[in-house]
Design a protein around this motif. Structure first.
Motif, PDB file in Angstrom:
ATOM      1  N   TYR B  15      16.575  24.149 -65.562  1.00 33.64           N
ATOM      2  CA  TYR B  15      18.007  23.991 -65.835  1.00 33.64           C
ATOM      3  C   TYR B  15      18.319  22.534 -66.130  1.00 33.64           C
ATOM      4  O   TYR B  15      17.744  21.639 -65.540  1.00 33.64           O
ATOM      5  CB  TYR B  15      18.847  24.481 -64.648  1.00 33.64           C
ATOM      6  CG  TYR B  15      18.762  25.971 -64.478  1.00 33.64           C
ATOM      7  CD1 TYR B  15      19.642  26.800 -65.156  1.00 33.64           C
ATOM      8  CD2 TYR B  15      17.773  26.546 -63.696  1.00 33.64           C
ATOM      9  CE1 TYR B  15      19.556  28.181 -65.036  1.00 33.64           C
ATOM     10  CE2 TYR B  15      17.669  27.923 -63.576  1.00 33.64           C
ATOM     11  CZ  TYR B  15      18.569  28.730 -64.240  1.00 33.64           C
ATOM     12  OH  TYR B  15      18.471  30.078 -64.141  1.00 33.64           O
ATOM     13  N   ASP B  16      19.256  22.355 -67.078  1.00 35.21           N
ATOM     14  CA  ASP B  16      19.598  20.994 -67.497  1.00 35.21           C
ATOM     15  C   ASP B  16      20.719  20.424 -66.641  1.00 35.21           C
ATOM     16  O   ASP B  16      21.614  19.777 -67.129  1.00 35.21           O
ATOM     17  CB  ASP B  16      20.032  21.015 -68.975  1.00 35.21           C
ATOM     18  CG  ASP B  16      18.981  21.640 -69.844  1.00 35.21           C
ATOM     19  OD1 ASP B  16      17.802  21.419 -69.556  1.00 35.21           O
ATOM     20  OD2 ASP B  16      19.343  22.339 -70.803  1.00 35.21           O
ATOM     21  N   TRP B  17      20.687  20.714 -65.340  1.00 33.06           N
ATOM     22  CA  TRP B  17      21.736  20.201 -64.485  1.00 33.06           C
ATOM     23  C   TRP B  17      21.638  18.681 -64.426  1.00 33.06           C
ATOM     24  O   TRP B  17      20.559  18.133 -64.245  1.00 33.06           O
ATOM     25  CB  TRP B  17      21.573  20.750 -63.073  1.00 33.06           C
ATOM     26  CG  TRP B  17      21.865  22.195 -62.974  1.00 33.06           C
ATOM     27  CD1 TRP B  17      22.729  22.915 -63.761  1.00 33.06           C
ATOM     28  CD2 TRP B  17      21.279  23.125 -62.070  1.00 33.06           C
ATOM     29  NE1 TRP B  17      22.722  24.223 -63.381  1.00 33.06           N
ATOM     30  CE2 TRP B  17      21.854  24.397 -62.353  1.00 33.06           C
ATOM     31  CE3 TRP B  17      20.365  23.010 -61.038  1.00 33.06           C
ATOM     32  CZ2 TRP B  17      21.522  25.522 -61.651  1.00 33.06           C
ATOM     33  CZ3 TRP B  17      20.038  24.148 -60.346  1.00 33.06           C
ATOM     34  CH2 TRP B  17      20.596  25.382 -60.642  1.00 33.06           C
ATOM     35  N   GLN B  48      34.270  32.636 -65.592  1.00 36.13           N
ATOM     36  CA  GLN B  48      33.129  32.140 -64.826  1.00 36.13           C
ATOM     37  C   GLN B  48      32.611  30.821 -65.406  1.00 36.13           C
ATOM     38  O   GLN B  48      32.178  29.936 -64.664  1.00 36.13           O
ATOM     39  CB  GLN B  48      32.013  33.209 -64.824  1.00 36.13           C
ATOM     40  CG  GLN B  48      30.940  32.995 -63.788  1.00 36.13           C
ATOM     41  CD  GLN B  48      31.476  32.873 -62.377  1.00 36.13           C
ATOM     42  OE1 GLN B  48      32.273  33.695 -61.954  1.00 36.13           O
ATOM     43  NE2 GLN B  48      31.061  31.836 -61.665  1.00 36.13           N
ATOM     44  N   THR B  49      32.668  30.698 -66.724  1.00 40.71           N
ATOM     45  CA  THR B  49      32.237  29.449 -67.374  1.00 40.71           C
ATOM     46  C   THR B  49      33.143  28.301 -66.955  1.00 40.71           C
ATOM     47  O   THR B  49      32.668  27.197 -66.665  1.00 40.71           O
ATOM     48  CB  THR B  49      32.230  29.626 -68.913  1.00 40.71           C
ATOM     49  OG1 THR B  49      31.308  30.652 -69.233  1.00 40.71           O
ATOM     50  CG2 THR B  49      31.829  28.353 -69.632  1.00 40.71           C
ATOM     51  N   SER B  52      32.312  27.284 -63.400  1.00 36.92           N
ATOM     52  CA  SER B  52      31.067  26.518 -63.361  1.00 36.92           C
ATOM     53  C   SER B  52      31.250  25.107 -63.913  1.00 36.92           C
ATOM     54  O   SER B  52      30.675  24.154 -63.388  1.00 36.92           O
ATOM     55  CB  SER B  52      29.967  27.233 -64.148  1.00 36.92           C
ATOM     56  OG  SER B  52      29.658  28.451 -63.546  1.00 36.92           O
ATOM     57  N   TYR B  58      27.605  23.558 -64.503  1.00 42.84           N
ATOM     58  CA  TYR B  58      27.196  23.806 -65.884  1.00 42.84           C
ATOM     59  C   TYR B  58      27.777  22.737 -66.789  1.00 42.84           C
ATOM     60  O   TYR B  58      28.939  22.360 -66.646  1.00 42.84           O
ATOM     61  CB  TYR B  58      27.696  25.201 -66.321  1.00 42.84           C
ATOM     62  CG  TYR B  58      27.469  25.518 -67.773  1.00 42.84           C
ATOM     63  CD1 TYR B  58      26.175  25.712 -68.255  1.00 42.84           C
ATOM     64  CD2 TYR B  58      28.519  25.600 -68.671  1.00 42.84           C
ATOM     65  CE1 TYR B  58      25.956  25.976 -69.597  1.00 42.84           C
ATOM     66  CE2 TYR B  58      28.308  25.877 -70.008  1.00 42.84           C
ATOM     67  CZ  TYR B  58      27.031  26.070 -70.464  1.00 42.84           C
ATOM     68  OH  TYR B  58      26.809  26.333 -71.784  1.00 42.84           O
ATOM     69  N   ASN B  59      26.930  22.242 -67.703  1.00 41.49           N
ATOM     70  CA  ASN B  59      27.395  21.251 -68.668  1.00 41.49           C
ATOM     71  C   ASN B  59      27.718  21.927 -69.991  1.00 41.49           C
ATOM     72  O   ASN B  59      26.887  22.668 -70.527  1.00 41.49           O
ATOM     73  CB  ASN B  59      26.324  20.182 -68.890  1.00 41.49           C
ATOM     74  CG  ASN B  59      26.160  19.288 -67.672  1.00 41.49           C
ATOM     75  OD1 ASN B  59      27.120  19.072 -66.925  1.00 41.49           O
ATOM     76  ND2 ASN B  59      24.971  18.796 -67.445  1.00 41.49           N
ATOM     77  N   ALA B  60      28.904  21.649 -70.505  1.00 42.59           N
ATOM     78  CA  ALA B  60      29.350  22.293 -71.740  1.00 42.59           C
ATOM     79  C   ALA B  60      28.536  21.819 -72.932  1.00 42.59           C
ATOM     80  O   ALA B  60      28.036  20.688 -72.942  1.00 42.59           O
ATOM     81  CB  ALA B  60      30.822  21.983 -71.974  1.00 42.59           C
ATOM     82  N   SER B  61      28.425  22.693 -73.941  1.00 39.61           N
ATOM     83  CA  SER B  61      27.785  22.287 -75.193  1.00 39.61           C
ATOM     84  C   SER B  61      28.726  21.309 -75.901  1.00 39.61           C
ATOM     85  O   SER B  61      29.904  21.181 -75.521  1.00 39.61           O
ATOM     86  CB  SER B  61      27.548  23.505 -76.079  1.00 39.61           C
ATOM     87  OG  SER B  61      28.794  24.012 -76.530  1.00 39.61           O
ATOM     88  N   LEU B  64      31.804  23.176 -77.212  1.00 42.23           N
ATOM     89  CA  LEU B  64      32.783  23.517 -76.173  1.00 42.23           C
ATOM     90  C   LEU B  64      33.475  22.260 -75.644  1.00 42.23           C
ATOM     91  O   LEU B  64      34.684  22.270 -75.384  1.00 42.23           O
ATOM     92  CB  LEU B  64      32.097  24.288 -75.032  1.00 42.23           C
ATOM     93  CG  LEU B  64      33.016  24.818 -73.925  1.00 42.23           C
ATOM     94  CD1 LEU B  64      34.112  25.715 -74.467  1.00 42.23           C
ATOM     95  CD2 LEU B  64      32.212  25.580 -72.870  1.00 42.23           C
TER      96      LEU B  64
END
Lengths: 138, 85
Positions: B15-17, B48-49, B52, B58-61, B64
Motif C-alpha cells: 500500500y502506498d500509505w 467510504q472514499t 478514508s 487513503y491518498n487521492a489520485s 481526484l
C-alpha cells in the motif's frame, strides 16, 4: 460507452450464461452418461445467468440505483483496493503453491507437484503477457 | 509489538500509505457545512472514499485531488499538505 450500455451487455451475458446452462441440462438428458454431473453444472450456470439478468434488469429500471452502482464500480478507492488485493493474493498464492510443491516432492507425489508447478508457470506467463500489454499502453 | 511492526512493514510494501501527506478536507467540508454523502456525490465517489481520505488512510489520485481542490476553490497545495522533505 455509457454505464447503461454496459448494463445491457451484462444482461445479454446473463441470458447467454442461462442459455448455456439450459443447453448443458439438455445434453445431460440426451446423453444419459454423467447426467447428474451435467445437470448440476447446467443448473449452476442457469441460476447464475438468471440471477444476473434479474439483478441488472432491476438496476436498469431504477436510475438512482444505477447511478449509485456506477459510482461504486468506478470509485478510485474501490479500483485501488481490488488491484492491491489481487497483487497480494497473487504473491501469497505463489508462496503457498511453492510450499505445496516442495511438500509434494518430499512425500514422493511428483506428478501432483508437477501439476501445481504448471499452474504457477501458466499464471506467471499470463501475468507477463498482461504486464507487457499494459506497459505498452501506459 | 514486533508483530505490529512486521504487519505494518508488510502492508507498506503493498500500500502506498504515506504519513507525510496530510489534508484538510474534513476542516474544509465542515466549513462548508456539507455532509460526507453530499461531498461524495459531488465528486462522484463513495462515502467510504471520503471517510478514508479524511482519516488519512487513503491518498487521492491527482484527478481526484484536482476535483477536491476545485470544489473548495483552493489550490491542491492548500488542501493536501506534503510534510516530507
Amino acid at each position: 460507452m455509457n454505464f447503461k450500455s454496459k448494463i445491457k451487455i451484462r444482461i445479454a451475458a446473463g441470458i447467454f450464461l442461462a442459455a448455456i446452462g439450459i443447453a448443458i441440462i439438455a445434453i445431460g438428458n440426451v446423453t444419459q452418461s454423467d447426467a447428474e454431473l451435467l445437470h448440476s453444472f447446467g443448473a449452476v450456470y442457469a441460476v447464475m445467468g438468471i440471477m444476473r439478468v434479474i439483478s441488472y434488469a432491476r438496476l436498469i429500471r431504477d436510475e438512482g440505483a444505477m447511478r449509485q452502482r456506477e459510482i461504486a464500480e468506478n470509485d478510485e478507492r474501490t479500483v485501488y483496493i481490488t488491484m492491491k488485493a489481487c497483487t497480494l493474493a497473487f504473491s501469497i498464492y505463489g508462496v503457498v503453491a511453492s510450499a505445496v510443491i516442495t511438500a509434494l516432492f518430499l512425500i514422493g507425489k511428483t506428478s501432483e507437484a508437477s501439476v501445481v508447478a504448471y499452474c504457477i508457470l501458466g499464471f506467471m506467463l499470463i501475468y507477463l503477457l498482461c504486464r507487457t500489454i499494459i506497459a505498452k499502453k501506459s | 509489538m514486533l508483530y505490529n511492526i512486521n504487519v505494518k512493514y508488510i502492508l507498506h510494501l503493498y500500500y502506498d500509505w504515506s504519513d507525510d501527506l496530510k489534508n484538510v478536507i474534513k476542516e474544509l467540508r465542515k466549513e462548508r457545512k456539507i455532509t460526507q454523502d453530499e461531498f461524495a456525490a459531488a465528486l462522484g465517489v463513495t462515502r467510504q472514499t471520503i471517510i478514508s481520505l479524511e482519516n488519512g488512510r487513503y491518498n487521492a489520485s491527482l484527478v481526484l485531488a484536482h476535483k477536491i481542490a476545485k470544489f473548495f476553490g483552493r489550490s491542491i497545495e492548500e488542501v493536501f499538505i506534503f510534510e516530507g522533505e
